[in-house]
Design an enzyme around this catalytic site. Structure first.
Site, PDB file in Angstrom:
ATOM      1  N   CYS A 165      28.640   5.298 -20.807  1.00 11.36           N
ATOM      2  CA  CYS A 165      28.868   6.543 -20.071  1.00 11.36           C
ATOM      3  C   CYS A 165      28.153   6.569 -18.730  1.00 11.36           C
ATOM      4  O   CYS A 165      28.389   7.470 -17.914  1.00 11.36           O
ATOM      5  CB  CYS A 165      28.450   7.740 -20.921  1.00 11.36           C
ATOM      6  SG  CYS A 165      29.345   7.801 -22.481  1.00 11.36           S
ATOM      7  N   HIS A 305      23.191  15.163 -17.913  1.00 12.59           N
ATOM      8  CA  HIS A 305      24.148  14.449 -18.761  1.00 12.59           C
ATOM      9  C   HIS A 305      24.702  15.427 -19.795  1.00 12.59           C
ATOM     10  O   HIS A 305      25.899  15.414 -20.060  1.00 12.59           O
ATOM     11  CB  HIS A 305      23.464  13.256 -19.432  1.00 12.59           C
ATOM     12  CG  HIS A 305      24.402  12.367 -20.168  1.00 12.59           C
ATOM     13  ND1 HIS A 305      25.480  11.763 -19.560  1.00 12.59           N
ATOM     14  CD2 HIS A 305      24.435  11.965 -21.466  1.00 12.59           C
ATOM     15  CE1 HIS A 305      26.143  11.046 -20.449  1.00 12.59           C
ATOM     16  NE2 HIS A 305      25.524  11.148 -21.617  1.00 12.59           N
ATOM     17  N   GLU A 316      16.821  15.156 -22.870  1.00 10.86           N
ATOM     18  CA  GLU A 316      16.933  15.237 -21.414  1.00 10.86           C
ATOM     19  C   GLU A 316      16.112  16.395 -20.853  1.00 10.86           C
ATOM     20  O   GLU A 316      15.463  16.255 -19.803  1.00 10.86           O
ATOM     21  CB  GLU A 316      18.403  15.386 -21.002  1.00 10.86           C
ATOM     22  CG  GLU A 316      18.602  15.344 -19.496  1.00 10.86           C
ATOM     23  CD  GLU A 316      20.061  15.316 -19.089  1.00 10.86           C
ATOM     24  OE1 GLU A 316      20.334  15.108 -17.888  1.00 10.86           O
ATOM     25  OE2 GLU A 316      20.942  15.497 -19.959  1.00 10.86           O
ATOM     26  N   LYS A 337      29.987  19.262 -18.301  1.00 12.19           N
ATOM     27  CA  LYS A 337      30.749  18.773 -19.451  1.00 12.19           C
ATOM     28  C   LYS A 337      31.173  19.927 -20.363  1.00 12.19           C
ATOM     29  O   LYS A 337      32.073  19.757 -21.186  1.00 12.19           O
ATOM     30  CB  LYS A 337      29.926  17.762 -20.246  1.00 12.19           C
ATOM     31  CG  LYS A 337      29.746  16.414 -19.567  1.00 12.19           C
ATOM     32  CD  LYS A 337      29.029  15.437 -20.483  1.00 12.19           C
ATOM     33  CE  LYS A 337      28.807  14.099 -19.804  1.00 12.19           C
ATOM     34  NZ  LYS A 337      27.782  14.160 -18.752  1.00 12.19           N
ATOM     35  N   HIS A 342      33.598  15.249 -21.893  1.00 10.03           N
ATOM     36  CA  HIS A 342      32.865  14.027 -21.534  1.00 10.03           C
ATOM     37  C   HIS A 342      33.864  12.950 -21.139  1.00 10.03           C
ATOM     38  O   HIS A 342      34.591  12.427 -21.976  1.00 10.03           O
ATOM     39  CB  HIS A 342      32.037  13.574 -22.729  1.00 10.03           C
ATOM     40  CG  HIS A 342      31.031  12.516 -22.423  1.00 10.03           C
ATOM     41  ND1 HIS A 342      31.051  11.789 -21.265  1.00 10.03           N
ATOM     42  CD2 HIS A 342      29.963  12.045 -23.138  1.00 10.03           C
ATOM     43  CE1 HIS A 342      30.060  10.923 -21.266  1.00 10.03           C
ATOM     44  NE2 HIS A 342      29.381  11.059 -22.389  1.00 10.03           N
ATOM     45  N   PHE A 403      25.495   4.851 -24.330  1.00  3.44           N
ATOM     46  CA  PHE A 403      25.163   4.098 -25.537  1.00  3.44           C
ATOM     47  C   PHE A 403      24.607   2.735 -25.134  1.00  3.44           C
ATOM     48  O   PHE A 403      25.110   2.086 -24.216  1.00  3.44           O
ATOM     49  CB  PHE A 403      26.400   3.880 -26.404  1.00  3.44           C
ATOM     50  CG  PHE A 403      26.860   5.111 -27.149  1.00  3.44           C
ATOM     51  CD1 PHE A 403      26.097   6.266 -27.202  1.00  3.44           C
ATOM     52  CD2 PHE A 403      28.081   5.107 -27.822  1.00  3.44           C
ATOM     53  CE1 PHE A 403      26.520   7.381 -27.902  1.00  3.44           C
ATOM     54  CE2 PHE A 403      28.513   6.220 -28.527  1.00  3.44           C
ATOM     55  CZ  PHE A 403      27.733   7.358 -28.562  1.00  3.44           C
TER      56      PHE A 403
END
Length: 415
Positions: A165, A305, A316, A337, A342, A403
């Site tokens: 991502c 994010h 975060e 998002k 996403h 990831f």
């Protein structure tokens, strides 16, 4: 050597909120959700039956017969790049050297739709290998920058970046360094993804990464809310034209803002889970600030994010509090998002554009779908819940994490 300054001169996007950047931006500041039941395939047997799809897009109308040669992720790349290049006006400049313009593009997965279709057809047959001659070119993630360069005759540095991502943020950061070092005058950069196909949805669902709020898709993506239960998949493409500052000034380009700095880090922790204390996120933000020669108190807005996962959101926020200290309470923070879903490998480029548009317009898009505070997330932070807020933004920071523990941050500032 003295590094060259890099500015943004063109923007383009095709997203679940609109097939142009203008439509997308209007949706963002209006707090519109792009989530709805999946139409791309029959998802009735899936645990998650909704997503943020691009709507009203006709590939044949855009590409004609060539549409069959391009996976949807490449089509989204080209649509967004065409808009950004036109917006920049760079190819209209008489003195332009196209060999000084590069293309660097991010995709986390690439042509998964093509792969699934080809394998499904092979397995349904008698074992005779009958594969589309465009199978491999449609599949590979680096075909997007290749096709964009061929379409526009751009002979500069050309490659793809893959970091889950964080892929398109890595692309933007790479493009920044290429121009800084004088290896190109401009770079068309961004990312695209089109993974809303059975293996994509099924794979993320099996990891328990997706929201299962099938009864109310539009409120399913709820970053920082106590009852968040996973992210909502999206798709699309987003593109920025980055250009060396003096070159942009010389040709009289419209300059949105400056790309001041970037950084990368690795969590070195887990295949899919973020570091619980946000250590990788902390380091990447600190390094990006250093690269941009800015202090924490210089930042006005952070596009997080913020995927709407229980662990990711908390980690975060911990990292932001660690890096920004008391100034964190003076920031506007939001996760777009909550509206777009996403976009996986494309998400960093889209959220970078959000930062650019926020600086340009003085409007911070909201984090929609907030209903109940999470006791583990500091309620004194301004997470821009539910409604856009007007604010002068001189510097904005965008985070993307992927990831594998890939973390990337970019920082934009007003000229």
């Amino acid at each position: 050597m003295e590094l060259k300054r890099v500015v943004v001169t063109g923007l383009g996007a095709i997203t679940p909120l609109g097939n142009t950047l203008a439509e997308t931006w209007q949706g963002l500041i209006s707090g519109v959700s792009g989530a709805a039941p999946i139409t791309r395939f029959d998802a009735s047997k899936f645990k998650t039956q909704f997503a943020c799809e691009v709507k009203g897009y006709d590939p044949v109308a855009y590409f004609g017969k060539d549409a069959r040669k391009l996976d949807l992720f490449t089509q989204f790349a080209v649509v967004s790049a065409d808009e950004a290049i036109k917006d920049s006006g760079i190819l209209d400049y008489e003195a332009i050297d196209k060999n000084e313009i590069g293309v660097v593009w991010g995709a986390g997965i690439g042509g998964i739709m093509t792969y699934f279709q080809e394998v499904k057809e092979f397995c349904a047959g008698d074992g005779t290998p009958r594969f589309n001659p465009f199978f491999i070119p449609k599949l590979i993630a680096d075909i997007a920058p290749g096709y964009i360069s061929i379409r526009h005759g751009l002979g500069g540095p050309n490659f793809g970046t893959v970091a889950a991502c964080a892929s398109s943020t890595n692309a933007i950061a790479s493009a920044l360094d290429i121009i800084r070092l004088g290896k190109a005058t401009a770079v068309v950069t961004g990312g695209s993804e089109a993974a809303l196909v059975e293996p994509g949805v099924g794979g993320f669902s099996s990891m328990k990464a997706l929201s299962t709020r099938n009864d109310d898709p539009k409120t399913a993506s709820r970053p920082y809310d106590k009852n968040r239960d996973g992210f909502v998949m999206g798709e699309g493409g987003a593109c920025l034209v980055l250009e060396e500052y003096e070159h942009a000034k010389q040709r009289g380009a419209h300059i949105y803002c400056e790309l001041a700095g970037s950084a990368y880090s690795g969590d070195a922790y887990h295949l899919t889970a973020p570091h619980p204390e946000g250590e990788g996120a902390r380091r990447v933000m600190q390094n990006a600030l250093k690269d941009a020669s800015l202090k924490p108190e210089d930042i006005d807005y952070i596009n997080t994010h913020g995927t709407s996962t229980p662990l990711g959101d908390k980690g975060e926020i911990k990292a932001i509090l660690n890096v920004f200290g008391e100034h964190a309470y003076k920031l506007n923070i939001s996760s777009t998002k909550s509206m777009t879903g996403h976009l996986l490998g494309a998400t960093g480029a889209l959220e970078a554009i959000v930062c650019v548009k926020t600086i340009e317009n003085g409007i911070v898009p909201p984090t929609i779908n907030h209903f109940e505070d999470d006791p583990d997330i500091d309620s004194k932070l301004n997470l821009t819940f539910n409604k856009a807020q007007k604010r002068e933004v001189k510097a904005a920071l965008s985070n993307t994490f992927g990831f594998g523990g890939h973390n990337s941050t970019v920082i934009f500032k007003a000229i």
